[in-house]
Design an enzyme around this catalytic site. Structure first.
Site, PDB file in Angstrom:
ATOM      1  CG  HIS A 123      -0.876   0.533 -10.551  1.00  0.00           C
ATOM      2  ND1 HIS A 123      -1.313   1.271 -11.478  1.00  0.00           N
ATOM      3  CD2 HIS A 123      -0.524   1.259  -9.534  1.00  0.00           C
ATOM      4  CE1 HIS A 123      -0.814   2.489 -11.209  1.00  0.00           C
ATOM      5  NE2 HIS A 123      -0.483   2.324 -10.088  1.00  0.00           N
ATOM      6  CD  GLU A 124       0.008   0.869  -5.844  1.00  0.00           C
ATOM      7  OE1 GLU A 124       1.205   1.369  -5.763  1.00  0.00           O
ATOM      8  OE2 GLU A 124      -1.022   1.706  -6.093  1.00  0.00           O
ATOM      9  CG  HIS A 127       4.749   1.382  -8.691  1.00  0.00           C
ATOM     10  ND1 HIS A 127       4.739   2.405  -9.815  1.00  0.00           N
ATOM     11  CD2 HIS A 127       3.270   1.712  -8.280  1.00  0.00           C
ATOM     12  CE1 HIS A 127       4.013   2.996  -9.968  1.00  0.00           C
ATOM     13  NE2 HIS A 127       2.839   2.726  -9.337  1.00  0.00           N
ATOM     14  CE1 TYR A 138       5.102   7.288  -9.542  1.00  0.00           C
ATOM     15  CE2 TYR A 138       4.576   9.082  -7.846  1.00  0.00           C
ATOM     16  CZ  TYR A 138       4.130   8.114  -8.728  1.00  0.00           C
ATOM     17  OH  TYR A 138       2.838   7.800  -8.755  1.00  0.00           O
ATOM     18  CD  GLU A 147       1.414   5.842 -10.926  1.00  0.00           C
ATOM     19  OE1 GLU A 147       0.403   5.485 -11.269  1.00  0.00           O
ATOM     20  OE2 GLU A 147       1.915   5.661  -9.975  1.00  0.00           O
ATOM     21  CG  ASP A 210      -0.298  13.373  -9.358  1.00  0.00           C
ATOM     22  OD1 ASP A 210       0.383  12.620  -8.620  1.00  0.00           O
ATOM     23  OD2 ASP A 210      -0.546  12.914 -10.608  1.00  0.00           O
ATOM     24  CG  HIS A 215      -1.212   9.424 -10.429  1.00  0.00           C
ATOM     25  ND1 HIS A 215      -0.444  10.160  -9.673  1.00  0.00           N
ATOM     26  CD2 HIS A 215      -1.127   7.880 -10.148  1.00  0.00           C
ATOM     27  CE1 HIS A 215       0.047   9.217  -8.653  1.00  0.00           C
ATOM     28  NE2 HIS A 215      -0.447   7.780  -9.080  1.00  0.00           N
TER      29      HIS A 215
END
Length: 395
Positions: A123-124, A127, A138, A147, A210, A215
């Site tokens: 996932h990271e 990015h 973002y 995301e 957020d 998210h």
């Protein structure tokens, strides 16, 4: 696969195709912050099979698996696509219960074993792929798309490595009170301070927290992918769905893309890959329909039925007022010469979105504030034909 020098091993993996021995670039490296936040140290051992830092071993394995997925499935050579180094640091800060991509490397806190959780690592790192491709801002819907791409490819990397995936982000961290974080197959089954994760646009969460809900609202796009891959009748499978979403992110999406853009561009990607009118393209449209992105509200007649598709756009004249519409509507109008253009919509409830497009369907302007009143102003320099799209969500 680690680096040996003078009887000491360091956690650098130079076994991938991206490694260039001429200048020693193109490696996967894992470093140790030693519970600090600024300095990094090499992770070393005198035995290639014994390492004091278990989190570093997990990180090295999971970075390697993520590289292999992107290279084998999409021909992508590292996160930047050009064989750039892939780096991570473990034991960041003291009891830091988070992991993140900082624009250059993966950072793992020491409070939770994120580094050993493959879908989190993938996932990271995704990015990083997005940073080098669509560069989705973002915030708000573009951030939720950012995301979502990371969640989706986290699951795809997991499926490649283990032979299947569970459609749950970070389920392995349940014992640490951190997972599962999201469910792609059943978003409503997991709740946050905002309430259950939304599965469709009528459940979209409007918030300034957020970064505008990046998210919480990512689950709508996540769920569309799950439906396309596995959840619909006639679902096309993980591999075909992955190719469509990868192409969408790396070829078509831009930094300000919204959910409706993702729909159009995913369908275009499916048509590029499998042909116009193909089952894959039709299922892509159905998946976005199912989460209420671009879907038509059934059985609601208005002044301009049927104008629910671009090719059926209703012709209107400049100066027209008080046109009545109750569903997803397209309009066509012509500007006679240099002039200012104003388009506005309002409704009694729900969320309306407004778009101006060229005749090929490319978005030129959008007003998507999250309420039932939208307005666009534009300046045309010559005679031209334009399209308007009005899209209702939950009202």
């Amino acid at each position: 696969n680690v680096w040996q020098s003078n009887g000491q091993y360091s956690m650098y993996d130079t076994s991938k195709l991206m490694f260039n021995p001429a200048d020693l670039t193109g490696w996967i490296g894992v470093f140790d912050a030693r519970n600090g936040t600024t300095d990094l140290w090499d992770v070393t051992s005198t035995n290639a099979s014994e390492w004091a830092q278990r989190s570093a071993v997990g990180a090295a394995f999971n970075l390697s698996e993520t590289y292999d997925y992107y290279f084998e499935q999409h021909g992508r050579n590292s996160l930047d696509g050009r064989g750039g180094n892939m780096q991570a640091v473990v034991r960041y800060d003291v009891n830091y219960r988070n992991a993140f991509w900082n624009g250059e490397l993966m950072v793992f806190g020491d409070g939770v074993p994120f580094a050993s959780t493959l879908d989190v690592v993938a996932h990271e790192l995704t990015h990083g792929v997005t940073d080098h491709e669509s560069d989705l801002i973002y915030r708000n819907q573009s951030g939720a798309l950012n995301e979502a791409m990371s969640d989706i490819f986290g699951e795809l990397v997991e499926a490649r490595t283990y032979g299947s995936n569970d459609w749950l982000m970070a389920a392995e961290l349940a014992d640490y009170g951190m997972g599962p974080m999201r469910s792609l197959s059943n978003p409503n089954s997991i709740s946050t301070s905002f309430g259950p994760y939304p599965a469709k646009m009528s459940q979209y969460v409007h918030t300034t927290q957020d970064n505008g809900g990046v998210h919480i609202n990512s689950s709508i796009i996540n769920h569309a992918f799950y439906l396309l891959a596995e959840g619909l009748d006639g679902a096309i499978g993980l591999n075909a769905a992955a190719q469509i979403f990868y192409r969408t992110n790396t070829v078509y999406l831009t930094s300000n893309s919204q959910f409706i853009d993702a729909r159009h561009l995913a369908i275009r990607s499916a048509e590029d890959l499998y042909g116009s009118g193909s089952p894959q393209a039709r299922r892509t449209a159905e998946a976005f329909d199912a989460v209420e992105i671009g879907t038509t509200v059934e059985g609601t007649d208005d002044d301009f039925e049927e104008n629910d598709e671009r090719q059926d756009a209703a012709t209107i004249q400049g100066g027209a007022l008080d046109l009545q519409g109750r569903d997803d509507d397209w309009f066509r109008f012509r500007v006679g010469g240099p002039s200012e253009v104003e388009v506005s919509i309002s409704g009694p409830e729900g969320d309306l979105d407004l778009f101006i497009l060229d005749v090929n369907g490319n978005v030129l302007g959008r007003s998507t504030s999250g309420d039932s009143t939208e307005r666009l102003l534009g300046q045309e320099r010559q005679a031209v034909e334009r399209l308007i799209r009005v899209l209702p969500y939950g009202g």
